[in-house]
Design a protein around this motif. Structure first.
Motif, PDB file in Angstrom:
ATOM      1  N   SER A   1       0.837  -1.212   0.000  1.00 58.74           N
ATOM      2  CA  SER A   1       0.000   0.000   0.000  1.00 58.74           C
ATOM      3  C   SER A   1       0.863   1.250   0.000  1.00 58.74           C
ATOM      4  CB  SER A   1      -0.926  -0.003   1.225  1.00 58.74           C
ATOM      5  OG  SER A   1      -0.174  -0.088   2.433  1.00 58.74           O
ATOM      6  N   ASP A   2       2.149   1.103  -0.371  1.00 52.96           N
ATOM      7  CA  ASP A   2       3.042   2.256  -0.392  1.00 52.96           C
ATOM      8  C   ASP A   2       3.074   2.867  -1.794  1.00 52.96           C
ATOM      9  OD1 ASP A   2       4.368   0.317  -1.778  1.00 52.96           O
ATOM     10  OD2 ASP A   2       6.157   0.291  -0.505  1.00 52.96           O
TER      11      ASP A   2
ATOM     12  N   ASP B   1      -2.585  -4.355   3.057  1.00 50.38           N
ATOM     13  CA  ASP B   1      -1.619  -3.718   3.951  1.00 50.38           C
ATOM     14  C   ASP B   1      -1.179  -4.766   4.965  1.00 50.38           C
ATOM     15  OD1 ASP B   1      -0.163  -2.289   5.762  1.00 50.38           O
ATOM     16  OD2 ASP B   1      -1.583  -0.643   5.954  1.00 50.38           O
TER      17      ASP B   1
ATOM     18  N   ASN C   1       0.584  -4.628   7.504  1.00 49.00           N
ATOM     19  CA  ASN C   1       0.579  -4.181   8.898  1.00 49.00           C
ATOM     20  C   ASN C   1      -0.825  -3.925   9.441  1.00 49.00           C
ATOM     21  OD1 ASN C   1       3.455  -4.151   9.073  1.00 49.00           O
ATOM     22  ND2 ASN C   1       3.447  -2.246   7.899  1.00 49.00           N
TER      23      ASN C   1
ATOM     24  N   ASN D   1      -4.159   0.600   7.694  1.00 48.23           N
ATOM     25  CA  ASN D   1      -4.934   1.563   6.903  1.00 48.23           C
ATOM     26  C   ASN D   1      -6.187   0.954   6.292  1.00 48.23           C
ATOM     27  OD1 ASN D   1      -2.971   3.812   7.053  1.00 48.23           O
ATOM     28  ND2 ASN D   1      -1.653   2.383   5.937  1.00 48.23           N
ATOM     29  N   THR D   2      -6.729  -0.044   6.957  1.00 44.23           N
ATOM     30  CA  THR D   2      -7.843  -0.780   6.350  1.00 44.23           C
ATOM     31  C   THR D   2      -9.143   0.011   6.303  1.00 44.23           C
ATOM     32  OG1 THR D   2      -8.214  -1.812   8.513  1.00 44.23           O
ATOM     33  CG2 THR D   2      -6.892  -3.028   6.918  1.00 44.23           C
TER      34      THR D   2
ATOM     35  N   ILE E   1      -8.631  -1.204   1.080  1.00 47.24           N
ATOM     36  CA  ILE E   1      -7.409  -1.787   1.624  1.00 47.24           C
ATOM     37  C   ILE E   1      -7.826  -2.903   2.580  1.00 47.24           C
ATOM     38  CG2 ILE E   1      -5.296  -1.382   2.929  1.00 47.24           C
ATOM     39  CD1 ILE E   1      -5.469   1.541   2.125  1.00 47.24           C
TER      40      ILE E   1
ATOM     41  N   LYS F   1      -7.160  -6.166   5.217  1.00 46.15           N
ATOM     42  CA  LYS F   1      -6.230  -6.658   6.227  1.00 46.15           C
ATOM     43  C   LYS F   1      -6.203  -8.183   6.172  1.00 46.15           C
ATOM     44  CE  LYS F   1      -9.617  -6.599  10.020  1.00 46.15           C
ATOM     45  NZ  LYS F   1      -9.892  -6.068  11.378  1.00 46.15           N
TER      46      LYS F   1
ATOM     47  N   ASP G   1       5.201  -4.993  -2.642  1.00 51.10           N
ATOM     48  CA  ASP G   1       5.732  -4.474  -1.376  1.00 51.10           C
ATOM     49  C   ASP G   1       7.237  -4.723  -1.330  1.00 51.10           C
ATOM     50  OD1 ASP G   1       6.448  -3.974   1.280  1.00 51.10           O
ATOM     51  OD2 ASP G   1       4.482  -4.560   2.026  1.00 51.10           O
TER      52      ASP G   1
END
Length: 661
Positions: A174-175, A200, A202, A205-206, A215, A217, A238
């Motif tokens: 998601s970067d 994402d 991590n 940002n869901t 986004i 998870k 990623d």
């Protein structure tokens, strides 16, 4: 469609009543201009009736014809000024939106100024000011909306070839790298993927969206998520993922039948076509790559910059990559030596197309021919020699031991002797892990070559010879993608529908990529003082049957169902596993974490040289048993496996033991 000269009258010169629309994606500019004029006329009429409904006049009744004509002329003028008609509708972007905005804003300002001057002349306004603002907003909205509709219709229905269905895909990441990939895929024509979201890792940002896509998870596993959202493929974008994390993700996805794609880290985000082109199916190379090797470029440059470099076996898979990497350090001259005409010609053409001012000499020669080699050394006077010429196919050398001796041993001796005679600074021999406790003729021939090179260095160092050459040996295992590697073989067998042939279910090998191996060769060249045998960190060994199964799954098939795996038995001279050190050696660390020095027992040069003279003389008899017997005397740890020469493995007295008697 070719670009035509822009201009107001040029646009209308394109009108041809016999025109046939052959390609909906490339409408002529005059037709786009007429559509835009029709839209602003429509918005003017809508504005007129909207205001009339609340008892206001957009244009006074006596001036409707003149006011409407002037309104169209001003719009037409600013369409021409800002070239709003010049873009291809299906490729409309924010630039086209900006052009439309400024054309409508400019029209609005001009019509306001006309009203102002008419008031100065004590006349009524031609347009209602509020009506002008409403009309400008409405015109821009309709023009922009029309382009969006055309673009979406084209992308969804017209640009997709008949019978081709876009894969529903989700992007892992998601970067900025992931967003660049998504933009590239959205602009791709014809499109391969329908993006349905991002992942994402991590789970931070869901609650947000990227490019109006959700986004997601990861709650359980990625295959579960893909199945839940009806995705068919995963695109890994990623750049923070480690090799181990990528491997786990790929294994999970291909086990459940999901396609996996990857792309290198984006460095040029403006070139979306280049980004899209680099998106490819996940390959076995992507899983076996390690962390990038950090090179001491200053030290390597001090060895190679502005020097004359000779590379034997230059057209081979290893030699050609050494050539490419050496070119990056800007030598004065590079000599490409190989006996294979066609591959050497291909390499020469590749190099000549590059942007560099380095002299390149293409030399067709055999390292067995010492007289010709001497002429080459006399003519070019190399400063650095990379000796990559060798026969390396194990089963082939079991059948032709004399040729293994002539090329791998005699050829190496020729190049090494001439390097010393013509004062070469550094000689680097490319060896193999098959030289360690060899089980094949090929491996033993490379071990004998190592012994000669190493003992030659220590002789000249001991005698303090003037300008003695630094003789360095580098030793590594199997190289992915090289000639003879299992990966190209497996790829070909999978493409042909199988079976994929494995010699033994328990066989394991170390693997490196070609660039990785050659980078370490250059690093060893720069750090070597002479006499060392450098071995490389090959990572973890890979079970070949697991490699085959993974390649089959990556190709979209099921092992032993769609593509069979066939066990064919070990080939002559083949080991179950390779080693980097023999039983009596130990390794020493260097300043580079991936490079070590093997401390091997080194015999006197005179003894090694005399033994090689006998071996070469025996090879000229073409008596295979005698040739291999002499090899086993020179290399006592040489024990044949799966070979007709196993009968020769009897207790033989080491020909070097008389030194201690």
């Amino acid at each position: 469609m070719k670009e035509k000269k822009s201009g107001f009258f040029t646009v209308f010169s394109e009108i041809n009543f016999g025109f046939k629309i052959r390609n909906l994606g490339y409408l002529p500019r005059w037709l786009i201009l007429l559509l835009d004029l029709f839209i602003v006329l429509t918005s003017g009429i809508i504005s007129f009736f909207l205001l009339k409904g609340i008892k206001l006049e957009f244009i006074p009744k006596p001036f409707i014809v003149y006011g409407l004509a002037f309104y169209l002329v001003v719009n037409l003028f600013f369409f021409w000024i800002y070239r709003t008609y010049s873009g291809i509708i299906r490729h409309s972007s924010y630039i086209d939106a900006i052009k439309l905005f400024f054309s409508q804003f400019s029209t609005f300002v001009v019509l306001l100024l006309v009203n102002f001057f008419l008031l100065l002349l004590d006349k009524n306004k031609l347009y209602l000011t509020t009506g002008l603002f409403i009309n400008a907003v409405l015109s821009f909205s309709l023009l922009f909306f029309y382009r969006i509709v055309v673009k979406q219709v084209f992308e969804r229905y017209i640009s997709v070839p008949n019978g081709v269905k876009k894969k529903k895909a989700i992007i892992y990441g998601s970067d900025a790298n992931a967003i660049a990939v998504a933009n590239a895929l959205n602009s791709e024509n014809p499109g391969r993927f329908k993006l349905i979201g991002f992942i994402d890792k991590n789970n931070l940002n869901t609650s947000k969206r990227i490019l109006n896509l959700p986004i997601y998870k990861i709650t359980k596993s990625i295959p579960v998520l893909l199945r839940y959202i009806h995705a068919e493929a995963l695109i890994i974008a990623d750049k923070s993922l480690s090799k181990e994390e990528k491997s786990i993700i790929v294994d999970e996805c291909i086990d459940y039948g999901f396609k996996v794609y990857t792309i290198p880290v984006i460095t040029d985000w403006d070139d979306q076509k280049e980004i899209s082109k680099n998106i490819k199916s996940f390959e076995i190379h992507d899983l076996l790559e390690r962390k990038p090797i950090v090179l001491d470029t200053k030290l390597i440059s001090s060895i190679l910059n502005n020097q004359t470099v000779l590379i034997t076996g230059a057209a081979g898979s290893i030699g050609s990559e050494i050539v490419r990497q050496v070119l990056g350090f800007k030598p004065k001259k590079i000599i490409l030596l190989d006996q294979a005409e066609t591959p050497l010609n291909s390499l020469s053409l590749e190099i000549s197309s590059g942007q560099h001012n380095i002299e390149v000499a293409n030399v067709i020669a055999d390292v067995k021919n010492k007289e010709l080699l001497e002429l080459i050394f006399m003519l070019h006077k190399p400063d650095v020699v990379f000796h990559a010429a060798a026969y390396k196919h194990v089963p082939m050398m079991e059948e032709n031991p004399a040729q293994a001796i002539f090329t791998n041993v005699l050829g190496t001796r020729n190049v090494a002797d001439l390097s010393q005679k013509y004062h070469v600074d550094t000689f680097v021999m490319i060896s193999t892990d098959k030289a360690v406790n060899p089980s094949s003729v090929m491996g033993a021939s490379k071990r004998i070559a190592e012994m000669y090179v190493q003992s030659k260095h220590f002789k000249h160092k001991r005698l303090k010879s003037e300008r003695y050459t630094k003789f360095i040996t580098t030793r590594f295992g199997n190289v992915l993608g090289s000639n003879g590697s299992v990966v190209p073989l497996f790829t070909k067998q999978i493409q042909e529908g199988g079976p994929v042939t494995i010699t033994h279910p328990e066989i394991i090998r170390y693997f490196m990529t070609i660039p990785e191996a050659c980078q370490l060769v250059l690093e060893a060249c720069s750090m070597g003082k002479g006499g060392e045998i450098y071995i490389f960190d090959m990572g973890k060994p890979v079970k070949i049957i697991d490699l085959a199964k993974k390649m089959i799954r990556l190709a979209g098939f099921v092992p032993d169902k769609d593509i069979n795996i066939k066990i064919v038995g070990l080939r002559p001279g083949e080991k179950l596993y390779e080693e980097l050190l023999n039983d009596s050696a130990k390794n020493l660390a260097t300043h580079h974490e991936k490079i070590m020095v093997a401390e091997e027992v080194c015999d006197d040069f005179e003894i090694v040289s005399q033994a090689i003279d006998e071996l070469i003389a025996t090879s000229k008899t073409a008596n295979n048993d005698k040739i291999v017997s002499v090899m086993k005397q020179i290399v006592p740890e040489f024990k044949s496996l799966n070979s007709v020469f196993q009968t020769l493995d009897i207790e033989v007295k080491d020909i070097f033991t008389y030194k201690n008697e």
